[in-house]
Design a protein around this motif. Structure first.
Motif, PDB file in Angstrom:
ATOM      1  N   ALA A   1      -2.518   2.321  -5.585  1.00  0.00           N
ATOM      2  CA  ALA A   1      -1.959   0.781  -4.107  1.00  0.00           C
ATOM      3  C   ALA A   1      -1.660   0.262  -5.071  1.00  0.00           C
ATOM      4  O   ALA A   1      -0.624  -0.286  -4.110  1.00  0.00           O
ATOM      5  N   ALA A   2      -2.406  -0.789  -5.232  1.00  0.00           N
ATOM      6  CA  ALA A   2      -0.436  -1.726  -6.307  1.00  0.00           C
ATOM      7  C   ALA A   2      -0.243  -1.234  -6.252  1.00  0.00           C
ATOM      8  O   ALA A   2       1.333  -2.309  -6.698  1.00  0.00           O
ATOM      9  N   ALA A   3       0.239  -0.344  -7.358  1.00  0.00           N
ATOM     10  CA  ALA A   3       1.044   0.208  -7.902  1.00  0.00           C
ATOM     11  C   ALA A   3       2.848   0.499  -6.338  1.00  0.00           C
ATOM     12  O   ALA A   3       4.057  -0.301  -6.384  1.00  0.00           O
ATOM     13  N   TYR A   4       1.913   0.834  -5.824  1.00  0.00           N
ATOM     14  CA  TYR A   4       2.843   0.836  -3.815  1.00  0.00           C
ATOM     15  C   TYR A   4       2.862  -0.235  -3.866  1.00  0.00           C
ATOM     16  O   TYR A   4       4.123  -0.293  -2.868  1.00  0.00           O
ATOM     17  N   LEU A   5       2.366  -1.493  -3.449  1.00  0.00           N
ATOM     18  CA  LEU A   5       2.705  -2.042  -3.314  1.00  0.00           C
ATOM     19  C   LEU A   5       3.456  -3.186  -3.785  1.00  0.00           C
ATOM     20  O   LEU A   5       4.549  -3.779  -3.736  1.00  0.00           O
ATOM     21  N   LEU A   6       3.731  -2.976  -5.263  1.00  0.00           N
ATOM     22  CA  LEU A   6       4.976  -3.653  -5.924  1.00  0.00           C
ATOM     23  C   LEU A   6       5.889  -2.802  -5.906  1.00  0.00           C
ATOM     24  O   LEU A   6       7.087  -3.424  -6.353  1.00  0.00           O
ATOM     25  N   ALA A   7       5.607  -1.599  -6.304  1.00  0.00           N
ATOM     26  CA  ALA A   7       6.604  -0.445  -5.721  1.00  0.00           C
ATOM     27  C   ALA A   7       7.749  -0.793  -4.902  1.00  0.00           C
ATOM     28  O   ALA A   7       9.435  -0.394  -4.839  1.00  0.00           O
TER      29      ALA A   7
END
Length: 372
Positions: A105-111
């Motif tokens: 989830a965090a990787a997606y938000l940063l992406a």
């Protein structure tokens, strides 16, 4: 002759008067067509008032970016990243560690941020070229960018140029996904990102099955992975209603209580429901699915960042099933955030918030009337 005319005139008088009456009614409706709309407006106002009495927020105060609130430390980190601070992203990913649900989830938000402007990510990669956290954000950001290039419209309304950019960018993301998986072999996140490559490029079912085996070997009950795979199996993408429903039912049956995967059959039903008739949402099967979702939500970690997504669908179907008090319980737990199914397919932000409030307010009005 004159007498006959008088007789005909007298006989015709009631018909003339009736015709004049009908004409008057028509003119009144023509120039005052607001009776129905006024009634609808009055009903909507009463429903909104009932919702307000329950402490629920109006449409203009609904957050259309998220399904529920982000953790405070995530909000702070994302704000710093938008300001160009890549160290905040690196720290966020490091703190999350091997919590695969939160990591993806965090990787997606940063992406999402990197897909708009990636100067901070380039600086991170330059400073730590072998960092698996930077690599997975890069892989995800390229997939996000590809889908942004395609746009959200159906294929018939997507240009050849958009499709070309979409396919070219998705193809390029495969190398980045492979690199991220090599740098952190235990992490399912790169493979989850690849589901959206599979969906966009049209991986055959056999290839999708191999990809799914890689994911479930690392995280057998991962929420985002299951949600993404279900999209692949839907009729509108690479599967069918039968394949999507079978996938959803299998996953929900095998998942432990609290994993939130009881949401999958609800999503499969929603994705393939093209009828305006709500009778299909009230069947014993659908009631049982909602009850399973309620038990799942009750057993889940209250801080599970995906829990609001299940609650939104529970609130919706509880409302359609006239289980209004239970619906309001769920609405209260997610109110203020509306970027979730079933609302987010309704169009722009204003339409999404309006639809959410219309369904929510209808249950609020029933609950208020029962309390009186």
């Amino acid at each position: 002759m004159t007498v006959l005319l008088w007789i005909f005139g007298i006989l015709a008088l009631p018909f003339v008067l009736f015709a004049l009456y009908l004409a008057g009614v028509f003119v009144k409706e023509l120039f005052s067509p607001s009776d129905d709309s006024e009634a609808d407006s009055e009903g909507a106002a009463k429903a909104a008032k009932a919702a307000a009495k329950l402490g629920l927020l109006p449409a203009e105060r609904q957050n259309t970016e998220y399904a529920g609130p982000l953790p405070a430390d995530w909000e702070k980190a994302l704000g710093a990243v938008r300001g160009g601070d890549w160290a905040a992203a690196a720290e966020l990913m490091q703190v999350i560690g091997r919590d695969w649900e939160r990591r993806s989830a965090a990787a997606y938000l940063l992406a999402e941020i990197a897909a708009e402007e990636d100067g901070w990510l380039l600086a991170w990669e330059a400073d730590r070229p072998e960092d698996p956290d930077a690599a997975v954000v890069r892989a995800r950001s390229t997939v996000v960018l590809a889908w942004e290039l395609r746009g959200a419209k159906r294929a018939t309304h997507t240009t050849d140029e958009q499709f070309a950019g979409f396919h070219r960018t998705l193809q390029g993301s495969r190398e980045e996904i492979a690199r991220a998986s090599e740098l952190n072999p235990d992490d399912p996140t790169p493979y989850i990102a690849e589901i959206w490559v599979a969906l966009g490029l049209g991986y055959p079912h056999s290839q999708m099955d191999k990809l799914w085996a890689e994911i479930t070997a690392r995280a057998p009950h991962h929420y985002e992975a299951h949600f993404s795979a279900l999209q692949y199996w839907c009729k509108k993408w690479r599967g069918s209603e039968r394949l999507a429903t079978e996938f959803a039912e299998r996953a929900a049956a095998a998942a432990p209580l609290g994993s939130l995967l009881t949401v999958l059959p609800l999503i499969a039903h929603f994705e393939h429901d093209e009828s305006d008739d709500t009778s299909g949402d009230r069947t014993p099967e659908m009631v049982a699915r909602v009850d399973a979702g309620l038990a799942d939500a009750a057993a889940a970690d209250p801080d599970h960042h995906r829990l609001p997504e299940l609650r939104h669908l529970l609130a919706y179907y509880l409302s359609l099933q006239d289980r209004d008090e239970m619906a309001i319980e769920q609405f209260k737990l997610v109110d203020g955030y509306v970027n979730a199914l079933p609302w987010r397919y309704r169009g722009d932000d204003a339409a999404i918030a309006e639809y959410y409030c219309r369904i929510r307010n209808s249950s609020a009005q029933v609950v208020a009337a029962d309390a009186d």
